[in-house]
Write a protein that holds these residues in place. Sequence first.
Motif, PDB file in Angstrom:
ATOM      1  N   LEU A  16       2.460  -3.528   1.446  1.00 23.39           N
ATOM      2  CA  LEU A  16       3.775  -3.553   0.822  1.00 23.39           C
ATOM      3  C   LEU A  16       4.012  -2.329  -0.065  1.00 23.39           C
ATOM      4  N   VAL A  17       3.021  -1.430  -0.113  1.00 22.21           N
ATOM      5  CA  VAL A  17       3.050  -0.256  -0.988  1.00 22.21           C
ATOM      6  C   VAL A  17       3.334  -0.703  -2.425  1.00 22.21           C
ATOM      7  N   PRO A  18       2.378  -1.426  -3.030  1.00 22.34           N
ATOM      8  CA  PRO A  18       2.589  -1.937  -4.387  1.00 22.34           C
ATOM      9  C   PRO A  18       2.650  -0.813  -5.416  1.00 22.34           C
ATOM     10  N   VAL A  19       3.454  -1.028  -6.445  1.00 19.09           N
ATOM     11  CA  VAL A  19       3.577  -0.079  -7.554  1.00 19.09           C
ATOM     12  C   VAL A  19       3.022  -0.739  -8.811  1.00 19.09           C
ATOM     13  N   ILE A  29       2.851   5.799  -3.174  1.00 21.20           N
ATOM     14  CA  ILE A  29       2.877   6.206  -1.771  1.00 21.20           C
ATOM     15  C   ILE A  29       1.612   6.991  -1.425  1.00 21.20           C
ATOM     16  N   ALA A  30       1.157   7.839  -2.342  1.00 23.25           N
ATOM     17  CA  ALA A  30      -0.091   8.575  -2.105  1.00 23.25           C
ATOM     18  C   ALA A  30      -1.266   7.623  -1.955  1.00 23.25           C
ATOM     19  N   ALA A  31      -1.286   6.560  -2.762  1.00 22.23           N
ATOM     20  CA  ALA A  31      -2.359   5.573  -2.662  1.00 22.23           C
ATOM     21  C   ALA A  31      -2.321   4.866  -1.313  1.00 22.23           C
ATOM     22  N   SER A  32      -1.130   4.553  -0.811  1.00 21.75           N
ATOM     23  CA  SER A  32      -1.020   3.902   0.494  1.00 21.75           C
ATOM     24  C   SER A  32      -1.419   4.854   1.619  1.00 21.75           C
ATOM     25  N   TRP A  48       0.606  -1.883   9.195  1.00 24.33           N
ATOM     26  CA  TRP A  48       2.041  -2.170   9.099  1.00 24.33           C
ATOM     27  C   TRP A  48       2.524  -2.083   7.663  1.00 24.33           C
ATOM     28  N   VAL A  49       3.762  -1.598   7.501  1.00 21.28           N
ATOM     29  CA  VAL A  49       4.410  -1.571   6.193  1.00 21.28           C
ATOM     30  C   VAL A  49       5.643  -2.474   6.228  1.00 21.28           C
ATOM     31  N   ALA A  59       7.201  -0.327  -3.235  1.00 18.63           N
ATOM     32  CA  ALA A  59       7.825   0.941  -2.844  1.00 18.63           C
ATOM     33  C   ALA A  59       8.132   1.013  -1.357  1.00 18.63           C
ATOM     34  N   ALA A  60       7.867  -0.047  -0.605  1.00 22.84           N
ATOM     35  CA  ALA A  60       8.101  -0.051   0.845  1.00 22.84           C
ATOM     36  C   ALA A  60       9.552  -0.420   1.120  1.00 22.84           C
ATOM     37  N   THR A  61      10.455   0.524   0.923  1.00 25.61           N
ATOM     38  CA  THR A  61      11.875   0.261   1.127  1.00 25.61           C
ATOM     39  C   THR A  61      12.366   0.684   2.500  1.00 25.61           C
ATOM     40  N   ASN A  62      11.671   1.614   3.150  1.00 27.41           N
ATOM     41  CA  ASN A  62      12.168   2.193   4.388  1.00 27.41           C
ATOM     42  C   ASN A  62      11.025   2.359   5.385  1.00 27.41           C
TER      43      ASN A  62
END
Length: 357
Positions: A16-19, A29-32, A48-49, A59-62
């Motif tokens: 989910l690209v957590p912040v 995003i760099a961490a993902s 998958w995102v 941060a997974a908006t797009n």
Amino acid sequence: MNASTPAPPALSVLDLVPVRTDQTSPQAIAASRRLAQTADAAGMVRYWVAEHHNMAAVAATNPPVLIALLAGATERIRVGSGGVMLPNHAPLAVAEQFALLEASFPGRIDLGLGRAPGSDPVTSFALRHGGPAGTDDEGVARFAEHVGNVVAMMAPDGVEVAIGPRRHALRATPRAVSVPQLWLLGSSDYSARLAAQQGLPYVFAHHFSGEGTERALELYRSTFQPSELLEAPRTFLTVNASVAATAEEAHRLALPQLLAMLALRTGGPMGPQPLVEDAEERVAAGLPDAHRDVLDGMARRWVIDEPEAAREQIAALAERFGVDEVMVHPVAGALRGTPSDAAPAREEALRLLADRA
């Protein structure tokens, strides 16, 4: 491995690209990106995102933009969406995006489609206002039609659209030589039925609550109709997982995500994901008994343990639900002092799960 031990399933990753509270969006995003590279090196099947909007901790908006970034940063792993929320988008736009991704990374792109809003009502209105879905109700009502349109437009021959007396060719990309692998995602009987009717691969969101999975998968398998895309039912399992050297450390690392899910379930404030020590301090300060029960119930449904036990639990889940692949959502949090552009506990969880020795 003895005769009674289930065979280890193939492993994939949901992100989910957590912040975190110590991160900016670029750092998350760099961490993902590093996490995807870890999954690739570990031999995992797919990465998958998700699509979520206007959330302080995600941060997974797009998905298409993230997929391009992650596919370009990896070598062999399949990269895809878990998923694109189709009512938010024009079917042609989704078909074009993923046809272009497949052309750029042939044989490595998955398109997972869902019908949830992925956001609050205000943001959902902003996403859809004046767009193809018009309203939430219309987008959901036409979901099955739009799924079929995406499938048809991504095909090499495309579709023909009749406008008055003339017919017009409509293709997502001019000369496709391969298409993304399409999956239907859901957390209800509706999505299971639709995937079966259209002959599509299907994934039930077991990581949401851990409930209703047996019914959904049985419904999908028992009503499946073969299609040109798929001859027999195909599905896998999703599960939240925190894995560390000891079970105690795994539980400690899972606490930030558990508190985030507690807030979601109980209507609490949704902020960036806390660091482990901050989450521990919050719990130590006291939680209402009802909230502690919810927290404990979620933890029991997740895989939170040391490596060998965690691998055994995942294998047992795969055997229970009759799947040969499990997609883990790595929920291990970060300690104070962790580099802001990395998620070492999440990376280590993947390495520990992938270690078959």
